[in-house]
Enzyme design. Structure first.
Site, PDB file in Angstrom:
ATOM      1  N   ARG A  21      -4.782  -6.454  -4.121  1.00  8.78           N
ATOM      2  CA  ARG A  21      -4.164  -5.600  -3.102  1.00  8.78           C
ATOM      3  C   ARG A  21      -4.425  -6.118  -1.681  1.00  8.78           C
ATOM      4  NH1 ARG A  21      -6.403  -0.040  -4.662  1.00  8.78           N
ATOM      5  NH2 ARG A  21      -8.112  -1.433  -5.228  1.00  8.78           N
ATOM      6  N   ASN A  39      -2.565   0.325  -7.025  1.00 14.92           N
ATOM      7  CA  ASN A  39      -2.921   0.110  -8.428  1.00 14.92           C
ATOM      8  C   ASN A  39      -2.500   1.328  -9.222  1.00 14.92           C
ATOM      9  OD1 ASN A  39      -4.255  -2.298  -8.260  1.00 14.92           O
ATOM     10  ND2 ASN A  39      -6.315  -1.413  -8.250  1.00 14.92           N
TER      11      ASN A  39
END
Ligand code: FE
Ligand code: MG
Ligand code: ZN
Ligand code: ZN
Lengths: 759, 329
Positions: A21, A39
């Site tokens: 990320r 996520n």
């Protein structure tokens, strides 16, 4: 406003806990895109919006420049209409739903962390537990998923304010790095004496001093405790062997860097890449003559298992100590490696003089992985730390989840889900309670970690394997018995992303055959569903059953009898050396008294080694064959011919021809080096001859080589070359071992393939 | 039907074929014998068939085996053996002299065990239909002890004893076949243990169970204990009494003495507190002179037998499914 486009992407694979990320965040920011990333239980989802060219570049870079530990299995992109907005955000995790994401493997300390660790101005200077999203412990500290700090053994450490802010900063290398910590808030080292009493002073200094004095140190690593000694210290290495009850099996060593490895061994480019890879396996390397290493490190071996430091602790230790250290698993004999502190103290107290430990618990025991380079590629010999639990990805989905229980020795198990087969860490030999517990606990752990509840349980056909008995004890499941050598070949197929049919050459020590005898020199026409035994080595008795495995000279007696009939070869040294026992052993073979029949190729190698006088008895699996291989003169071109008899299936291959040739050459005064080479060449010729004749019969021109015997590089090299010269396509193992460590994968794919056609 | 070595294969066969059809509370216990009340007496009944090759071996023959085997089954269940029946299946052409010799040794064995053979039967079958001579004996005994014996009563803390060196009988018989040129000064341990068990029960109240380690050896008995008691049985390799000759021959033959049959050795499970008393009681009897403590019952892992090996490791001593085949790849 210029034309803007918006894309939504789903990324599957190992994309959590690996800095994916923050990577997306910085990439999007760099291209001036807006949107978000997050996520969920399926993996990573993201949306980006901006100029078309920038969005395209972003999407390309996503796969090309992904973080080192990320493995992208698939990425699905769809078009959306632009919504505007000018910021890019990381959105919170969604933990609901089923768990389809994959837990990452442990990874060696990254260059950035090493740099910080060496920088006196850094707050983690000299800190043995430094890590970030790109490196550090993963699989070994995970208790459950989702992979978040509270469900790891790092939950015991509350982050300090500075670590906390790094953890929450998307721009930081430690953003959501679950094991993040520092000297103020993280784990600490401690040094204890043999009785478990704390020793004062700096633990690292203490252990370095102990190693310097030639003492044995137990050192807690990533997946368990190691036993360490100075690898250049004759007495220390010999003492370790004695205390560990390990007679000859080589020890692995750890050296500070590639240059040190090169001073001891020959290291080519592939091997250097393996040594320095983030998985940091033990790499089997050819030793240089006359190094400073103590003789007891790898007695009589031309090969050495070498690894580089893979944790900050090992880095600091090797920097301080300088000399190479033996780093062998913390256990007695063949028991599993100790990984809990109490257990280590209890089991290793008679072996180690000091214990270098720390307070970060290991949740799952994993051994070091072992690899070698062959034809410029990595080949796994033992697949564990750094590789597990990365799945083997198949081109098809398992209709139902499968648990495959593996073999008895070098056990691994395997669970499947969708198109993934997750082969477990190396469990070991299922002959003691600790290993059996590691097996049963490991299966339970995998059930949770991968959220599987397999209704199909695959197992070997050997009724006495503890893994078979475990399978047969399951209630309410569908059992699938898989023949051992079929499993070997299926493992090789799955490893190569193929499905057959192939001519599978499965050469190993032995496995239970469908006829109740022990097989091990097999030519199978196989695919993932079924097999036919097309040819095999002529069976010979194993006088004394398991004893004939520990005492290769017995296999020599049996093979000599089969080669020469009833006339004992009294002029042979072998028989003179075993004068007392051989008449009885010969009788046992002839009359079939505790002498089960086997077509094993491994036992044929044992016999040849014993006839050459290399070894009467072995102290570890494959020892005689390894020594036979090492003795071979690689420049010797000649080869012993082997007859194949019988037109009917299965063909019978006369190993006796090789035994006679070995014996006659020995009588004629040929050297063991020459004989060994001719023997290897003979086996390689035989493999290609038999495959050629089977190709005529079946039309199949792909060969898969599997089974522990193909860990013999000389044989592998020669057999592969001969087969290729005859136009065969040859499949070899790479990602899972050719030995029984690969059996569980083979069982799993066979059970899955059968389930597919049954539906 | 596979040739049973007395392991799990036989056990599965018994449960699937016999228990299924004969089912009753006495049989369900699957003990070596059955115990029941007749008027005010408790009686024990057991039966056994004897097949051995060769029929004659150092230290004994099929005749005394047939008496001692059944006497011992009664004895370890806590009964005093009283009467036996004997059934013979004899191959046509079997030498009368051999038969005489067998029957004489049966008579001698019965005398020394204090039992009488009170009924019998003889069948002669065609040549080739039997391997010389088979014998079946059935025995009745009376149970007078207050002990509640049973391997399911074993519990953590108990000690495990054997009454003498293990493996003598099996190895002796294997060598007596004369196929192998092994010189070993060995005789079968065949003997009636009823005197020994009576002595033990009389002086040690904490005896929980006794078993004669016949087919499948001590390893099979220990597995039965572990399973029945849902406990661990832990034995120490260096405390296992094995004669040098037996050890040598076993190594040569590639067999494990733990799995080799005895015909006059018992395994005793006793309350840990009374270990010494049990050991002294056993040793006081000629058949138990070399008795020893070989291990103990523990909690964990339930159902498993563990062997502490001589160099500090542990090995699982498993119940064999069939003939032992190597497992090493
Ligand atoms: Fe194998
Ligand atoms: Mg009976
Ligand atoms: Zn890092
Ligand atoms: Zn901190």
């Amino acid at each position: 406003m210029d034309e803007r486009v918006r894309r939504r992407a789903r990324v599957d694979g190992i994309v959590q806990g690996v800095g994916f990320r923050p990577f997306v965040h910085s990439l999007a920011t760099r291209f001036g895109l807006s949107g978000h990333v997050g996520n969920d239980v399926h993996g990573v989802f993201l949306e980006v919006e901006g100029e078309p060219a920038a969005v395209e570049c972003f999407l390309d870079s996503l796969t090309e420049k992904s973080p080192p530990l990320a493995v992208i299995e698939s990425m699905a992109v769809e078009e959306l209409s632009a919504q505007g907005g000018d910021s890019f955000e990381i959105v919170v995790s969604d933990a609901a739903g089923t768990r389809e994401t994959l837990v990452p493997a442990d990874s060696a300390t990254c260059a950035d962390c090493l740099h910080e660790m060496s920088d006196p101005a850094d707050r983690r200077f000299g800190y043995p537990f430094i890590n970030c999203t790109n490196c550090g412990p993963r699989f070994t500290i995970v208790r459950d998923i989702p992979y978040d700090r509270p469900l790891t053994t790092m939950a015991a450490f509350a982050m300090c304010a500075r670590c906390e802010s790094e953890y929450h900063d998307p721009a930081d290398r430690r953003f959501h790095a679950q094991p993040v910590c520092c000297p103020n808030c993280g784990p600490r080292l401690r040094l204890r004496d043999a009785d478990g009493l704390p020793l004062a002073g700096d633990p690292l200094t203490g252990v370095v001093a102990a190693l310097g004095r030639g003492e044995v140190a137990a050192i807690k690593g990533l997946g368990g405790y190691h036993l360490a000694v100075d690898a250049t210290h004759q007495d220390a290495t010999a003492t370790l062997r004695k205390r560990k009850h390990r007679e000859d099996k080589p020890f692995a060593i750890m050296v500070a860097d590639v240059d040190r490895a090169r001073s001891l061994c020959v290291v080519d480019e592939t091997e250097q890449a393996l040594l320095t890879s983030p998985r940091r396996p033990i790499v089997l390397l050819r030793t240089r003559p006359d190094t400073a290493l103590a003789a007891a490190v790898a007695p009589g071996n031309h090969e050495l298992g070498v690894m580089l430091p893979y944790t900050p602790l090992h880095q600091l230790l090797l920097r301080r100590f300088g000399a190479p250290i033996v780093l062998t698993s913390g256990n007695v004999s063949d028991e599993p490696i100790a990984y809990s502190d109490d257990d280590a103290l209890a089991r290793l107290s008679g072996i180690a003089d000091v214990f270098l430990s720390h307070d970060r618990a290991i949740h799952l025991r994993t051994d070091d992985s072992v690899v070698r380079a062959f034809r410029g590629r990595e080949r796994l010999v033992r697949r564990s730390r750094g590789y597990v639990p990365q799945p083997v990805t198949l081109a098809w989905d398992f209709p139902r989840q499968v648990l495959a229980c593996g073999a008895e020795l070098k056990n691994t198990f395997c669970v499947t889900k969708q198109h993934h087969a997750v082969v477990s860490h190396h469990i070991g030999d299922l002959e003691n309670h600790e290993t059996l517990t590691a097996f049963t606990d490991g299966i339970e752990h995998f059930r949770r970690l991968f959220e599987v509840d397999p209704r199909i349980v695959a197992h070997d056909l050997h009724p006495e394997y503890l893994s078979t008995k475990y399978a047969l004890d399951r209630d309410g499941v569908e059992l699938v018995g898989v023949q051992h050598h079929h499993a070997h070949i299926a493992a090789c197929l799955a490893d190569s992303a193929e499905s057959g049919p192939v001519i599978g050459v499965a050469f190993d020590g032995l496995g239970y055959g469908t006829d109740g005898t022990l097989w091990g020199g097999e030519f199978l026409l196989a695919d993932l569903v079924d097999f036919r035994r097309l040819a095999h080595l002529e069976p010979v008795p194993m006088p004394g059953a398991s004893t004939a495995i520990r005492q290769p000279w017995r296999m020599a007696v049996a093979h000599l009898l089969s080669a020469y009939g009833q006339h004992p070869q009294e002029d042979l040294d072998l028989l003179r050396r075993n004068e007392q026992q051989w008449p009885t052993v010969a009788e046992m073979a002839t009359r079939g008294i505790n002498a089960p029949l086997t077509s094993s190729a491994g036992r044929l190698f044992d016999a040849a080694a014993a006839i050459l006088g290399m070894r009467n008895t072995v102290t570890f699996e494959g020892q005689a064959a390894i020594e036979l291989e090492q003795a071979a003169d690689r420049d010797e071109p000649a080869s012993y011919p082997v007859a194949v008899t019988g037109g009917a299936e299965p063909l019978r291959v006369q190993g006796a021809d090789l035994i006679r040739a070995v014996t006659e050459d020995l009588r004629a005064g040929a050297t063991p080096a020459v004989i060994s080479a001719r023997f290897h060449n003979g086996v390689a010729d035989m493999i290609s001859e038999v495959c050629t004749s089977l190709r005529e019969a079946t039309g199949v021109s792909t060969v898969a080589l599997s089974g522990g015997v193909f860990q013999n590089v000389l044989l592998l090299e020669r057999a592969t070359a001969r087969l290729e010269a005859r136009g065969f396509r040859v499949l070899l193992h790479a990602r899972v071992p050719a030995n029984d460590g690969g059996i569980s994968l083979g069982q799993a794919v066979i059970a899955g393939a059968r389930d597919r056609i049954a539906r | 039907l596979a040739h049973g070595a007395g392991g799990k294969a036989t056990q599965t066969l018994i449960e699937a074929i016999f228990l299924e059809r004969f089912r009753n509370p006495l049989l369900e216990r699957l003990e070596d014998g059955a115990e029941f009340a007749v008027d005010r007496s408790r009686l024990a009944l057991t039966t056994d068939s004897f097949v051995v090759s060769p029929l004659f071996f150092p230290g004994g023959d099929i005749g005394d085996l047939a008496v001692n085997g059944t006497v011992n089954d009664l004895a370890v269940s806590g009964a005093t053996p009283l009467y036996l029946s004997a059934g013979f299946i004899i191959e046509e052409g079997f030498p009368v002299a051999d038969l005489k010799r067998i029957v004489e040794s049966m008579a001698a064995a019965a005398r020394s065990a204090g039992v009488q053979v009170v009924t019998g039967d003889t069948k002669v079958v065609q040549k080739g239909k039997a391997d010389g001579c088979y014998i079946n004996t059935t025995g009745v005994g009376v149970v007078e002890t207050e002990h509640r014996l049973g391997i399911d009563t074993a519990r953590p803390g108990d000690s495990v004893l054997v009454s003498g060196p293990i493996g003598d009988h099996g190895v002796t018989v294997m060598l007596a076949r004369g196929e192998l040129d092994i010189d070993a000064d060995l005789t079968s341990d065949t003997a009636a243990v009823s005197g020994l068990t009576a002595e033990l029960l009389r002086s040690v109240p904490g005896v929980r169970a006794m078993r004669d380690a016949t087919r499948g050896g001590v390893a099979t008995i220990l597995n039965e204990v572990a399973t029945a008691a849902e406990a661990a049985v832990v034995v120490d390799e260096d405390r296992l009494p094995v004669r040098t000759e037996v050890r040598g021959a076993s190594e040569l033959l590639g067999i494990d003495p733990l799995y080799v049959a005895c015909e006059g050795r018992i395994v005793v499970i006793v309350d840990g507190e009374q270990t010494d008393a049990a050991l002294s009681a056993l040793r006081a009897h000629p058949l138990g002179a070399d008795a020893d403590v070989i291990g103990r019952v523990g909690e964990d892992p339930p159902g498993l037998v563990l062997l502490n090996t001589a160099f500090g490791g542990t090995r699982i001593v498993d119940l064999l499914v069939g003939d032992p085949l190597p497992r090493i790849c």
